[in-house]
Design a protein around this motif. Sequence first.
Motif, PDB file in Angstrom:
ATOM      1  N   ALA A 127      -3.792  10.177 -11.874  1.00 27.79           N
ATOM      2  CA  ALA A 127      -3.494   9.180 -10.848  1.00 27.79           C
ATOM      3  C   ALA A 127      -4.771   8.492 -10.379  1.00 27.79           C
ATOM      4  CB  ALA A 127      -2.793   9.847  -9.671  1.00 27.79           C
ATOM      5  N   GLY A 128      -5.835   9.262 -10.167  1.00 30.60           N
ATOM      6  CA  GLY A 128      -7.112   8.689  -9.754  1.00 30.60           C
ATOM      7  C   GLY A 128      -7.676   7.742 -10.791  1.00 30.60           C
ATOM      8  N   PHE A 129      -7.586   8.123 -12.056  1.00 36.06           N
ATOM      9  CA  PHE A 129      -8.092   7.278 -13.144  1.00 36.06           C
ATOM     10  C   PHE A 129      -7.353   5.939 -13.179  1.00 36.06           C
ATOM     11  CE2 PHE A 129      -8.104   5.720 -17.502  1.00 36.06           C
ATOM     12  CZ  PHE A 129      -9.441   5.806 -17.838  1.00 36.06           C
ATOM     13  N   CYS A 130      -6.043   5.970 -13.057  1.00 36.85           N
ATOM     14  CA  CYS A 130      -5.237   4.742 -13.085  1.00 36.85           C
ATOM     15  C   CYS A 130      -5.585   3.822 -11.910  1.00 36.85           C
ATOM     16  CB  CYS A 130      -3.753   5.084 -13.041  1.00 36.85           C
ATOM     17  SG  CYS A 130      -3.129   5.900 -14.527  1.00 36.85           S
ATOM     18  N   ALA A 131      -5.670   4.396 -10.713  1.00 39.19           N
ATOM     19  CA  ALA A 131      -5.941   3.594  -9.518  1.00 39.19           C
ATOM     20  C   ALA A 131      -7.341   2.984  -9.559  1.00 39.19           C
ATOM     21  CB  ALA A 131      -5.767   4.450  -8.269  1.00 39.19           C
ATOM     22  N   MET A 179     -17.889   1.868 -11.220  1.00 37.03           N
ATOM     23  CA  MET A 179     -16.673   2.534 -11.671  1.00 37.03           C
ATOM     24  C   MET A 179     -16.977   3.929 -12.220  1.00 37.03           C
ATOM     25  SD  MET A 179     -13.474   0.841 -13.687  1.00 37.03           S
ATOM     26  CE  MET A 179     -14.250   0.662 -15.293  1.00 37.03           C
ATOM     27  N   SER A 180     -18.149   4.109 -12.832  1.00 39.55           N
ATOM     28  CA  SER A 180     -18.513   5.439 -13.349  1.00 39.55           C
ATOM     29  C   SER A 180     -18.615   6.454 -12.214  1.00 39.55           C
ATOM     30  CB  SER A 180     -19.848   5.370 -14.107  1.00 39.55           C
ATOM     31  OG  SER A 180     -20.885   4.885 -13.254  1.00 39.55           O
ATOM     32  N   ALA A 181     -19.171   6.022 -11.067  1.00 42.75           N
ATOM     33  CA  ALA A 181     -19.257   6.919  -9.910  1.00 42.75           C
ATOM     34  C   ALA A 181     -17.872   7.212  -9.344  1.00 42.75           C
ATOM     35  CB  ALA A 181     -20.146   6.297  -8.828  1.00 42.75           C
ATOM     36  N   SER A 182     -16.992   6.212  -9.407  1.00 39.90           N
ATOM     37  CA  SER A 182     -15.623   6.433  -8.942  1.00 39.90           C
ATOM     38  C   SER A 182     -14.907   7.438  -9.832  1.00 39.90           C
ATOM     39  CB  SER A 182     -14.842   5.108  -8.923  1.00 39.90           C
ATOM     40  OG  SER A 182     -15.358   4.237  -7.946  1.00 39.90           O
ATOM     41  N   TYR A 244     -19.252  14.495  -2.196  1.00 39.17           N
ATOM     42  CA  TYR A 244     -19.749  13.326  -1.469  1.00 39.17           C
ATOM     43  C   TYR A 244     -20.833  12.518  -2.197  1.00 39.17           C
ATOM     44  CZ  TYR A 244     -21.597  10.290   2.123  1.00 39.17           C
ATOM     45  OH  TYR A 244     -22.013   9.176   2.806  1.00 39.17           O
ATOM     46  N   PRO A 245     -21.790  13.119  -2.906  1.00 37.76           N
ATOM     47  CA  PRO A 245     -22.855  12.302  -3.509  1.00 37.76           C
ATOM     48  C   PRO A 245     -22.370  11.128  -4.348  1.00 37.76           C
ATOM     49  CG  PRO A 245     -23.457  14.605  -3.616  1.00 37.76           C
ATOM     50  CD  PRO A 245     -22.056  14.563  -3.080  1.00 37.76           C
ATOM     51  N   HIS A 246     -21.206  11.238  -4.953  1.00 39.29           N
ATOM     52  CA  HIS A 246     -20.719  10.109  -5.764  1.00 39.29           C
ATOM     53  C   HIS A 246     -20.475   8.876  -4.908  1.00 39.29           C
ATOM     54  CE1 HIS A 246     -16.522  10.597  -4.357  1.00 39.29           C
ATOM     55  NE2 HIS A 246     -16.335   9.390  -4.847  1.00 39.29           N
ATOM     56  N   GLU A 247     -20.198   9.062  -3.616  1.00 39.07           N
ATOM     57  CA  GLU A 247     -19.975   7.925  -2.710  1.00 39.07           C
ATOM     58  C   GLU A 247     -21.260   7.111  -2.545  1.00 39.07           C
ATOM     59  OE1 GLU A 247     -17.555   6.860  -0.412  1.00 39.07           O
ATOM     60  OE2 GLU A 247     -15.913   8.207  -0.947  1.00 39.07           O
ATOM     61  N   VAL A 248     -22.374   7.812  -2.327  1.00 37.44           N
ATOM     62  CA  VAL A 248     -23.665   7.137  -2.158  1.00 37.44           C
ATOM     63  C   VAL A 248     -24.057   6.426  -3.447  1.00 37.44           C
ATOM     64  CG1 VAL A 248     -26.108   7.462  -1.624  1.00 37.44           C
ATOM     65  CG2 VAL A 248     -24.379   8.825  -0.430  1.00 37.44           C
ATOM     66  N   ILE A 249     -23.891   7.108  -4.573  1.00 41.82           N
ATOM     67  CA  ILE A 249     -24.246   6.525  -5.870  1.00 41.82           C
ATOM     68  C   ILE A 249     -23.406   5.281  -6.137  1.00 41.82           C
ATOM     69  CG2 ILE A 249     -24.257   6.934  -8.355  1.00 41.82           C
ATOM     70  CD1 ILE A 249     -24.670   9.973  -7.568  1.00 41.82           C
ATOM     71  N   ARG A 250     -22.123   5.336  -5.803  1.00 40.04           N
ATOM     72  CA  ARG A 250     -21.239   4.193  -6.025  1.00 40.04           C
ATOM     73  C   ARG A 250     -21.663   2.991  -5.185  1.00 40.04           C
ATOM     74  NH1 ARG A 250     -15.250   5.578  -4.890  1.00 40.04           N
ATOM     75  NH2 ARG A 250     -15.993   5.517  -2.735  1.00 40.04           N
ATOM     76  N   PHE A 263     -25.059   5.469 -13.692  1.00 41.85           N
ATOM     77  CA  PHE A 263     -24.898   6.657 -12.860  1.00 41.85           C
ATOM     78  C   PHE A 263     -26.123   7.566 -12.863  1.00 41.85           C
ATOM     79  CE2 PHE A 263     -23.406  10.848 -11.687  1.00 41.85           C
ATOM     80  CZ  PHE A 263     -22.503  10.603 -10.664  1.00 41.85           C
ATOM     81  N   SER A 264     -26.514   8.064 -14.022  1.00 40.26           N
ATOM     82  CA  SER A 264     -27.618   9.039 -14.088  1.00 40.26           C
ATOM     83  C   SER A 264     -28.934   8.426 -13.640  1.00 40.26           C
ATOM     84  CB  SER A 264     -27.741   9.602 -15.506  1.00 40.26           C
ATOM     85  OG  SER A 264     -27.971   8.568 -16.446  1.00 40.26           O
ATOM     86  N   GLN A 265     -29.168   7.144 -13.969  1.00 37.05           N
ATOM     87  CA  GLN A 265     -30.398   6.468 -13.555  1.00 37.05           C
ATOM     88  C   GLN A 265     -30.451   6.343 -12.040  1.00 37.05           C
ATOM     89  OE1 GLN A 265     -30.231   3.033 -12.358  1.00 37.05           O
ATOM     90  NE2 GLN A 265     -32.439   2.623 -12.209  1.00 37.05           N
TER      91      GLN A 265
END
Length: 310
Positions: A127-131, A179-182, A244-250, A263-265
């Motif tokens: 579901a997350g992937f689709c949205a 989108m990668s962070a999402s 949470y860290p993915h939020e900051v990266i995004r 993402f990694s950079q």
Amino acid sequence: MFERDTLVHLFAGGSGGTIGAILTCPLEVVKTRLQSSSVSLFVSEVQHSSVHGAKSKRVTPGPLRCLKLILEKEGPRSLFKGLGPNLVGVAPSRAIYFGAYSYSKEKLSTVLEPDSTPVHMFSAALAGFCAITATNPIWLIKTRLQLDTRSRGEQRMSVAECIRRVYRADGLRGFYRGMSASYAGISETVVHFVIYENIKLKMMEARGTANMDNDNQAVKGASDFARLMVAAATSKTFATVLAYPHEVIRTRLREEGNKYRFFSQTVSLLWKEEGGQALYRGLTTHLLRQIPNTAIVMCSYEIVVYMLNG
């Protein structure tokens, strides 16, 4: 019957997401500013030494300080920047999410143990992937508008201007930055729903063994929805802190410019320039927004499904 059930979940998810977005928009703006790379510069420009006239030191403000600075420089209306795209995106995003979650859960329950943890995990991930895939351009526009720091009285960036700037800089692929962070953040959704479904199951079991002599259905219904809000808030707290860290990266990936490319950079650069604590900037504000927002969304979703299904 199956198609009607899917539509019910689509409508319920969209309704819950819209209500939550409106009520928590100011906290969303503050959180996004705290996550961005420009927040320390923003503070240094408005702070002055009254004694020696020395150049101000760059610091990262807390949530209240950030809120005060936004109000002073940009005015109260700025706390609702990005609300338009948010309202445009939240209904289809939540609708796609809850619809896909309901559909996946029903299909997976035919090949796996019904309502088991693996079913909830895979359903939440799909579901997350689709949205995310369907709505990322809307969220990128929302983030850009929230990061626009034009002072009070200046012409605010419009949605049309923002779209032109994104397209001019990066073409169509620019709308899919972050989108990668999402996708990495799907782990938060998975953890959230697994805990939520388990807490809800335990509550149902406890209610089933409780004294059922009380015939006041309104009281029992209100009590049930209050428990669902507690379940949603509890599960979201654990999931948010973990992922949470993915939020900051995004947010960094969605900023203008090419400093943050993938993402990694972004993780490496953020750690090198600002330290590991930068990955949790804005967490307090995020929790203050996300926990009530999630409780509102989940409770609204359950209420709408309950009402439509009689």
